[in-house]
Design a protein around this motif. Structure first.
Motif, PDB file in Angstrom:
ATOM      1  N   ARG A  65       0.821  -1.159   0.055  1.00  0.00           N
ATOM      2  CA  ARG A  65       0.015  -0.022  -0.161  1.00  0.00           C
ATOM      3  C   ARG A  65       1.020   1.247   0.043  1.00  0.00           C
ATOM      4  NH1 ARG A  65      -5.574  -1.418   0.692  1.00  0.00           N
ATOM      5  NH2 ARG A  65      -5.456  -3.731   0.305  1.00  0.00           N
ATOM      6  N   VAL A  66       0.460   2.267  -0.780  1.00  0.00           N
ATOM      7  CA  VAL A  66       1.106   3.738  -0.711  1.00  0.00           C
ATOM      8  C   VAL A  66       0.439   4.374  -0.363  1.00  0.00           C
ATOM      9  CG1 VAL A  66       2.445   4.946  -2.489  1.00  0.00           C
ATOM     10  CG2 VAL A  66       2.635   2.777  -2.627  1.00  0.00           C
ATOM     11  N   THR A  67       0.797   5.473   0.691  1.00  0.00           N
ATOM     12  CA  THR A  67       0.117   6.922   0.900  1.00  0.00           C
ATOM     13  C   THR A  67       1.128   7.795   0.660  1.00  0.00           C
ATOM     14  OG1 THR A  67      -0.966   5.661   2.809  1.00  0.00           O
ATOM     15  CG2 THR A  67      -0.730   7.934   3.021  1.00  0.00           C
ATOM     16  N   ILE A  68       0.527   8.809  -0.039  1.00  0.00           N
ATOM     17  CA  ILE A  68       1.448   9.882  -0.618  1.00  0.00           C
ATOM     18  C   ILE A  68       0.935  11.179   0.078  1.00  0.00           C
ATOM     19  CG2 ILE A  68       2.112  11.254  -2.462  1.00  0.00           C
ATOM     20  CD1 ILE A  68       1.844   8.881  -4.185  1.00  0.00           C
ATOM     21  N   SER A  69       1.747  12.042   0.881  1.00  0.00           N
ATOM     22  CA  SER A  69       1.163  13.418   1.223  1.00  0.00           C
ATOM     23  C   SER A  69       2.052  14.612   0.503  1.00  0.00           C
ATOM     24  CB  SER A  69       1.559  13.423   2.700  1.00  0.00           C
ATOM     25  OG  SER A  69       2.528  13.175   3.129  1.00  0.00           O
ATOM     26  N   PHE A  70       1.734  15.664   0.405  1.00  0.00           N
ATOM     27  CA  PHE A  70       2.331  16.728  -0.125  1.00  0.00           C
ATOM     28  C   PHE A  70       1.873  18.262   0.222  1.00  0.00           C
ATOM     29  CE2 PHE A  70      -0.952  15.429  -3.192  1.00  0.00           C
ATOM     30  CZ  PHE A  70      -1.593  16.724  -3.472  1.00  0.00           C
ATOM     31  N   THR A  71       2.478  18.944  -0.152  1.00  0.00           N
ATOM     32  CA  THR A  71       2.287  20.482   0.150  1.00  0.00           C
ATOM     33  C   THR A  71       1.978  20.868  -1.413  1.00  0.00           C
ATOM     34  OG1 THR A  71       3.056  20.633   2.179  1.00  0.00           O
ATOM     35  CG2 THR A  71       2.397  22.461   1.177  1.00  0.00           C
ATOM     36  N   VAL A  76      -1.306  24.177   1.314  1.00  0.00           N
ATOM     37  CA  VAL A  76      -2.287  23.244   2.033  1.00  0.00           C
ATOM     38  C   VAL A  76      -1.577  21.760   1.731  1.00  0.00           C
ATOM     39  CG1 VAL A  76      -4.282  22.335   1.881  1.00  0.00           C
ATOM     40  CG2 VAL A  76      -4.047  24.864   1.201  1.00  0.00           C
ATOM     41  N   ARG A  77      -1.664  21.193   2.598  1.00  0.00           N
ATOM     42  CA  ARG A  77      -0.969  19.659   3.086  1.00  0.00           C
ATOM     43  C   ARG A  77      -2.109  18.964   2.633  1.00  0.00           C
ATOM     44  NH1 ARG A  77       3.784  17.645   2.586  1.00  0.00           N
ATOM     45  NH2 ARG A  77       3.958  15.622   3.454  1.00  0.00           N
ATOM     46  N   TRP A  78      -1.636  17.993   1.822  1.00  0.00           N
ATOM     47  CA  TRP A  78      -2.807  16.842   1.393  1.00  0.00           C
ATOM     48  C   TRP A  78      -2.321  15.488   1.452  1.00  0.00           C
ATOM     49  CZ3 TRP A  78      -7.546  18.644  -0.650  1.00  0.00           C
ATOM     50  CH2 TRP A  78      -7.633  19.817  -1.061  1.00  0.00           C
ATOM     51  N   ILE A  79      -3.047  14.444   1.543  1.00  0.00           N
ATOM     52  CA  ILE A  79      -2.874  13.363   1.753  1.00  0.00           C
ATOM     53  C   ILE A  79      -3.561  12.409   0.839  1.00  0.00           C
ATOM     54  CG2 ILE A  79      -4.534  12.799   3.714  1.00  0.00           C
ATOM     55  CD1 ILE A  79      -2.196  10.945   4.853  1.00  0.00           C
ATOM     56  N   ARG A  80      -3.199  11.458   0.127  1.00  0.00           N
ATOM     57  CA  ARG A  80      -3.848  10.510  -0.714  1.00  0.00           C
ATOM     58  C   ARG A  80      -3.363   9.117  -0.227  1.00  0.00           C
ATOM     59  NH1 ARG A  80      -4.675  10.616  -6.741  1.00  0.00           N
ATOM     60  NH2 ARG A  80      -6.132   8.942  -6.887  1.00  0.00           N
ATOM     61  N   ASP A  81      -4.702   8.499   0.677  1.00  0.00           N
ATOM     62  CA  ASP A  81      -4.216   7.232   1.424  1.00  0.00           C
ATOM     63  C   ASP A  81      -4.364   6.093   0.501  1.00  0.00           C
ATOM     64  OD1 ASP A  81      -6.891   6.538   0.344  1.00  0.00           O
ATOM     65  OD2 ASP A  81      -7.905   7.135   2.063  1.00  0.00           O
ATOM     66  N   GLY A  82      -4.100   4.905   0.887  1.00  0.00           N
ATOM     67  CA  GLY A  82      -3.755   3.813   0.384  1.00  0.00           C
ATOM     68  C   GLY A  82      -4.806   3.375  -0.582  1.00  0.00           C
ATOM     69  N   ALA A  83      -6.070   3.761  -0.464  1.00  0.00           N
ATOM     70  CA  ALA A  83      -7.273   3.512  -1.347  1.00  0.00           C
ATOM     71  C   ALA A  83      -7.521   4.285  -2.399  1.00  0.00           C
ATOM     72  CB  ALA A  83      -8.420   3.260  -0.365  1.00  0.00           C
ATOM     73  N   GLY A  84      -6.620   5.411  -2.511  1.00  0.00           N
ATOM     74  CA  GLY A  84      -6.620   6.491  -3.626  1.00  0.00           C
ATOM     75  C   GLY A  84      -7.543   7.673  -3.298  1.00  0.00           C
ATOM     76  N   HIS A  85      -7.951   7.909  -2.124  1.00  0.00           N
ATOM     77  CA  HIS A  85      -8.842   9.005  -1.886  1.00  0.00           C
ATOM     78  C   HIS A  85      -7.731  10.151  -1.389  1.00  0.00           C
ATOM     79  CE1 HIS A  85     -11.371   5.429  -0.782  1.00  0.00           C
ATOM     80  NE2 HIS A  85     -12.019   6.276  -1.638  1.00  0.00           N
ATOM     81  N   LEU A  86      -8.250  11.266  -1.986  1.00  0.00           N
ATOM     82  CA  LEU A  86      -7.404  12.439  -1.531  1.00  0.00           C
ATOM     83  C   LEU A  86      -8.025  13.489  -0.686  1.00  0.00           C
ATOM     84  CD1 LEU A  86      -4.890  14.278  -2.554  1.00  0.00           C
ATOM     85  CD2 LEU A  86      -6.374  15.327  -4.401  1.00  0.00           C
ATOM     86  N   SER A  87      -7.603  13.895   0.396  1.00  0.00           N
ATOM     87  CA  SER A  87      -8.241  14.989   1.253  1.00  0.00           C
ATOM     88  C   SER A  87      -7.166  15.754   1.904  1.00  0.00           C
ATOM     89  CB  SER A  87      -8.874  14.084   2.261  1.00  0.00           C
ATOM     90  OG  SER A  87      -7.835  13.240   3.067  1.00  0.00           O
ATOM     91  N   LYS A  88      -7.491  16.878   2.472  1.00  0.00           N
ATOM     92  CA  LYS A  88      -6.728  17.726   3.350  1.00  0.00           C
ATOM     93  C   LYS A  88      -6.113  16.893   4.380  1.00  0.00           C
ATOM     94  CE  LYS A  88      -8.518  21.964   2.053  1.00  0.00           C
ATOM     95  NZ  LYS A  88      -9.188  23.530   2.555  1.00  0.00           N
ATOM     96  N   ASP A  89      -4.887  17.058   4.739  1.00  0.00           N
ATOM     97  CA  ASP A  89      -3.990  16.373   5.639  1.00  0.00           C
ATOM     98  C   ASP A  89      -4.707  16.683   7.120  1.00  0.00           C
ATOM     99  OD1 ASP A  89      -2.436  15.145   7.618  1.00  0.00           O
ATOM    100  OD2 ASP A  89      -0.699  15.288   6.381  1.00  0.00           O
TER     101      ASP A  89
END
Length: 92
Positions: A65-71, A76-89
């Motif tokens: 599983r891969v989780t990606i976070s970025f600014t 604004v800091r964002w996170i894409r979880d292991g299921a592919g959902h993108l949301s604000k961190d």
């Protein structure tokens, strides 16, 4: 990875995990826009390498599983979880 926006994203963190344990973290300072083309980066995470090197049956599947976070460019800091959902961190 793919950055489909028109501007770079910053402080990219890629967290790898297997079904039962974290495997490690890889960081990138910047990810430039890639448009619709994926941007390939070498996976430099010892935990992933160790998991892939373990003996297994030829037909065995490996669940990484891969989780990606970025600014983003606005800070604004964002996170894409292991299921592919993108949301604000929520941790920021």
């Amino acid at each position: 990875m793919q950055n489909a926006s028109a501007v770079p994203v910053y402080d990219v963190e890629v967290a790898y995990s297997s079904a039962d344990a974290p495997l490690g973290l890889q960081k990138f300072h910047i990810l430039s826009p890639t448009g619709s083309v994926a941007h390939y980066r070498e996976i430099k995470c010892p935990g992933v390498g160790q998991l892939l090197a373990q003996p297994r049956a030829d037909d065995a599947r490996i669940d990484i599983r891969v989780t990606i976070s970025f600014t983003d460019a606005r800070g604004v800091r964002w996170i894409r979880d292991g299921a592919g959902h993108l949301s604000k961190d929520p941790g920021v």
